[in-house]
Design a protein around this motif. Structure first.
Motif, PDB file in Angstrom:
ATOM      1  N   GLN A 132       0.851  -1.186   0.000  1.00 63.82           N
ATOM      2  CA  GLN A 132       0.000   0.000   0.000  1.00 63.82           C
ATOM      3  C   GLN A 132       0.885   1.233   0.000  1.00 63.82           C
ATOM      4  N   ARG A 133       0.763   2.060  -0.997  1.00 65.20           N
ATOM      5  CA  ARG A 133       1.681   3.175  -1.200  1.00 65.20           C
ATOM      6  C   ARG A 133       1.410   4.340  -0.254  1.00 65.20           C
ATOM      7  N   PHE A 134       2.488   5.012   0.123  1.00 64.80           N
ATOM      8  CA  PHE A 134       2.418   6.278   0.852  1.00 64.80           C
ATOM      9  C   PHE A 134       2.439   7.443  -0.135  1.00 64.80           C
ATOM     10  N   LEU A 135       3.219   7.300  -1.193  1.00 74.05           N
ATOM     11  CA  LEU A 135       3.338   8.331  -2.218  1.00 74.05           C
ATOM     12  C   LEU A 135       2.365   8.066  -3.360  1.00 74.05           C
ATOM     13  N   ASN A 136       2.272   9.031  -4.264  1.00 74.74           N
ATOM     14  CA  ASN A 136       1.579   8.825  -5.532  1.00 74.74           C
ATOM     15  C   ASN A 136       2.468   9.350  -6.649  1.00 74.74           C
ATOM     16  N   ASN A 137       2.155   9.007  -7.869  1.00 77.07           N
ATOM     17  CA  ASN A 137       3.032   9.354  -8.993  1.00 77.07           C
ATOM     18  C   ASN A 137       3.225  10.860  -9.143  1.00 77.07           C
ATOM     19  N   LEU A 143      11.609   6.389 -16.664  1.00 78.07           N
ATOM     20  CA  LEU A 143      12.154   5.559 -15.593  1.00 78.07           C
ATOM     21  C   LEU A 143      11.340   4.285 -15.394  1.00 78.07           C
ATOM     22  N   ILE A 144      10.036   4.441 -15.319  1.00 75.61           N
ATOM     23  CA  ILE A 144       9.205   3.271 -15.001  1.00 75.61           C
ATOM     24  C   ILE A 144       8.855   2.463 -16.247  1.00 75.61           C
ATOM     25  N   ARG A 145       8.889   3.113 -17.436  1.00 75.80           N
ATOM     26  CA  ARG A 145       8.626   2.423 -18.705  1.00 75.80           C
ATOM     27  C   ARG A 145       7.327   1.620 -18.668  1.00 75.80           C
ATOM     28  N   GLY A 146       6.315   2.248 -18.095  1.00 71.21           N
ATOM     29  CA  GLY A 146       5.004   1.614 -18.062  1.00 71.21           C
ATOM     30  C   GLY A 146       4.847   0.514 -17.034  1.00 71.21           C
ATOM     31  N   GLN A 147       5.858   0.280 -16.221  1.00 70.24           N
ATOM     32  CA  GLN A 147       5.797  -0.782 -15.215  1.00 70.24           C
ATOM     33  C   GLN A 147       5.647  -0.150 -13.827  1.00 70.24           C
ATOM     34  N   GLN A 148       4.410  -0.029 -13.386  1.00 69.49           N
ATOM     35  CA  GLN A 148       4.129   0.594 -12.097  1.00 69.49           C
ATOM     36  C   GLN A 148       4.727  -0.203 -10.946  1.00 69.49           C
ATOM     37  N   ILE A 149       4.935  -1.489 -11.156  1.00 72.47           N
ATOM     38  CA  ILE A 149       5.486  -2.323 -10.086  1.00 72.47           C
ATOM     39  C   ILE A 149       6.881  -1.864  -9.684  1.00 72.47           C
ATOM     40  N   ARG A 150       7.609  -1.247 -10.610  1.00 74.20           N
ATOM     41  CA  ARG A 150       8.939  -0.723 -10.274  1.00 74.20           C
ATOM     42  C   ARG A 150       8.839   0.382  -9.228  1.00 74.20           C
ATOM     43  N   VAL A 151       7.830   1.230  -9.375  1.00 72.05           N
ATOM     44  CA  VAL A 151       7.634   2.312  -8.410  1.00 72.05           C
ATOM     45  C   VAL A 151       7.305   1.729  -7.041  1.00 72.05           C
ATOM     46  N   ASN A 152       6.439   0.729  -7.024  1.00 73.23           N
ATOM     47  CA  ASN A 152       6.071   0.104  -5.754  1.00 73.23           C
ATOM     48  C   ASN A 152       7.284  -0.522  -5.073  1.00 73.23           C
ATOM     49  N   GLN A 153       8.136  -1.165  -5.861  1.00 75.34           N
ATOM     50  CA  GLN A 153       9.330  -1.793  -5.289  1.00 75.34           C
ATOM     51  C   GLN A 153      10.281  -0.746  -4.719  1.00 75.34           C
ATOM     52  N   ALA A 154      10.461   0.358  -5.444  1.00 79.66           N
ATOM     53  CA  ALA A 154      11.356   1.417  -4.979  1.00 79.66           C
ATOM     54  C   ALA A 154      10.813   2.072  -3.713  1.00 79.66           C
ATOM     55  N   GLU A 155       9.514   2.318  -3.672  1.00 83.73           N
ATOM     56  CA  GLU A 155       8.922   2.959  -2.498  1.00 83.73           C
ATOM     57  C   GLU A 155       8.936   2.026  -1.290  1.00 83.73           C
ATOM     58  N   GLU A 156       8.768   0.750  -1.524  1.00 84.26           N
ATOM     59  CA  GLU A 156       8.817  -0.204  -0.416  1.00 84.26           C
ATOM     60  C   GLU A 156      10.214  -0.232   0.199  1.00 84.26           C
ATOM     61  N   ALA A 157      11.248  -0.167  -0.654  1.00 86.20           N
ATOM     62  CA  ALA A 157      12.620  -0.122  -0.151  1.00 86.20           C
ATOM     63  C   ALA A 157      12.880   1.186   0.595  1.00 86.20           C
ATOM     64  N   ALA A 158      12.350   2.285   0.067  1.00 90.22           N
ATOM     65  CA  ALA A 158      12.524   3.580   0.726  1.00 90.22           C
ATOM     66  C   ALA A 158      11.834   3.598   2.085  1.00 90.22           C
ATOM     67  N   GLU A 159      10.646   3.041   2.143  1.00 91.68           N
ATOM     68  CA  GLU A 159       9.919   2.992   3.410  1.00 91.68           C
ATOM     69  C   GLU A 159      10.665   2.153   4.438  1.00 91.68           C
ATOM     70  N   LYS A 217      13.167  11.025  -2.558  1.00 87.83           N
ATOM     71  CA  LYS A 217      14.585  10.991  -2.933  1.00 87.83           C
ATOM     72  C   LYS A 217      15.146   9.574  -2.876  1.00 87.83           C
ATOM     73  N   ILE A 218      14.780   8.825  -1.840  1.00 86.31           N
ATOM     74  CA  ILE A 218      15.266   7.441  -1.750  1.00 86.31           C
ATOM     75  C   ILE A 218      14.650   6.594  -2.851  1.00 86.31           C
ATOM     76  N   ALA A 219      13.366   6.785  -3.111  1.00 85.00           N
ATOM     77  CA  ALA A 219      12.688   5.991  -4.136  1.00 85.00           C
ATOM     78  C   ALA A 219      13.269   6.263  -5.523  1.00 85.00           C
ATOM     79  N   LEU A 220      13.593   7.520  -5.819  1.00 88.43           N
ATOM     80  CA  LEU A 220      14.206   7.832  -7.114  1.00 88.43           C
ATOM     81  C   LEU A 220      15.567   7.164  -7.252  1.00 88.43           C
ATOM     82  N   TYR A 221      16.321   7.164  -6.172  1.00 93.62           N
ATOM     83  CA  TYR A 221      17.621   6.480  -6.190  1.00 93.62           C
ATOM     84  C   TYR A 221      17.427   4.983  -6.441  1.00 93.62           C
ATOM     85  N   GLU A 222      16.439   4.389  -5.773  1.00 90.65           N
ATOM     86  CA  GLU A 222      16.173   2.963  -5.957  1.00 90.65           C
ATOM     87  C   GLU A 222      15.677   2.674  -7.372  1.00 90.65           C
TER      88      GLU A 222
END
Length: 340
Positions: free
Chosen positions: A3-8, A23-39, A266-271
């Motif tokens: 469950q995301r804290f951020l939005n696009n 960056l995401i190239r149509g794959q929203q799952i990449r954003v979820n993975q990056a945000e989960e690592a950032a969290e 910032k962490i999610a973008l790095y991830e």
């Protein structure tokens, strides 16, 4: 599912829309993975001293507007991709109920209310569940809830069943009387020049009662009949969802902690860059990441104020940032054998 804290749209404060899509190239799952690592990084650093989990829940509990939900004043939700706050109570759709979903508990003195969760329209409930709502304790009798697409608020029923009778010829019916003919229901619209021998299907004096449609804007009046589950119903309160109007019943407002939001981006973008090209992360992303990790380290050591509520100990005081242990029993060193 995460469950995301951020939005696009949050990322637009750091990068352009075009770069984000690349960056995401149509794959929203990449954003979820990056945000989960950032969290995970944020929680790891701040959980000892701060109520970071509660701060994260503020954003993770936000949902897209659902017309089946009734929103109290002050509740936040997504509307057309933006976070808004309810300024007035926003009514939700309420369907007729053919069964009893909740029963108010009478022996409340025997129930420990501290162990009972408050009712939430975002959860699912099963027979036997107890909830606390509007000063009363209710027991669930039938499955209902968000995932069932059947939200039933305890103690609230917006429809009342109407008694019907089979149509009979040569009988004078009152205006708006409801009768059944050929497995359909009709209401008497007017009695002018009515032929009592003509059945409701062929008579212009009778109107066919339609099936209940959750998308239809029903009015709260005595003649708003609907058919639901082969029964006729009439509203006892407004059963339809209110229309959202900016400045009237909602305003744009973001309740999330701005520091957590900024550093998680910032962490999610790095991830995200690491997922695409681990050996070619831009200098800007590395600099932002290192600055954020330093901020987390300083916040963990309580050198800065991250504007997050502190955790309290049993004495309702902020927990110490450094736990110290000692074997010293006396100020006299000769009475402390471990020092000799």
């Amino acid at each position: 599912m995460y469950q995301r804290f951020l939005n696009n749209e949050d990322y637009m404060s750091q990068i352009s829309d075009e770069l984000f899509n690349q960056l995401i190239r149509g794959q929203q799952i990449r954003v979820n993975q990056a945000e989960e690592a950032a969290e995970a990084s944020i929680v790891e650093y701040l959980t000892d001293n701060y109520e970071v989990e509660k701060a994260l829940e503020v954003g993770k509990n936000l949902r897209e507007y659902n017309p089946r939900i009734t929103y109290p004043v002050g509740v936040h939700f997504y509307h057309e991709g933006k976070i808004v706050e309810a300024m007035r109570s926003i009514n939700g759709i309420k369907a007729p109920a053919t069964v009893e979903y909740w029963r108010e508990c009478e022996d409340v003195d025997k129930i420990d209310r501290e162990t009972i969760m408050a009712y939430s329209q975002l959860l699912n409930y099963h027979p036997g569940d107890l909830v606390y709502f509007s000063g009363s304790v209710y027991e669930c009798l039938e499955h209902n809830g968000f995932d069932y697409a059947d939200i039933r608020i305890p103690g609230i029923n917006a429809w009342e069943q109407v008694q019907t009778s089979p149509w009979e010829p040569n009988v004078e019916y009152e205006l708006w009387a409801v009768v059944e003919w050929d497995s359909q229901f009709f209401a008497l619209l007017n009695a002018d020049e009515i032929d009592l021998t003509v059945n409701p299907m062929e008579s212009d004096n009778w109107g066919l009662i339609g099936e209940y449609d959750p998308e239809y804007a029903y009015e709260f009046k005595d003649t708003e009949y609907v058919v639901f589950d082969s029964k006729v119903w009439i509203p006892t309160m407004l059963p339809t969802a209110d229309t959202l109007k900016e400045g009237y019943n909602f305003r744009y407002h973001d309740p999330r902690n701005p520091n957590i939001k900024k550093h998680m981006i910032k962490i999610a973008l790095y991830e995200l860059h690491k997922l695409i090209s681990p050996n070619n992360v831009s200098t800007a992303r590395i600099t932002d990441y290192e600055a954020t990790m330093q901020w987390l380290h300083d916040a963990n050591r309580c050198k800065i104020n991250p504007q997050i509520q502190r955790k309290l100990d049993e004495e309702k005081k902020p927990v110490s940032e450094i736990a110290m242990a000692t074997f010293q029993r006396d100020y006299d060193p000769y009475k402390n054998p471990w020092q000799i």
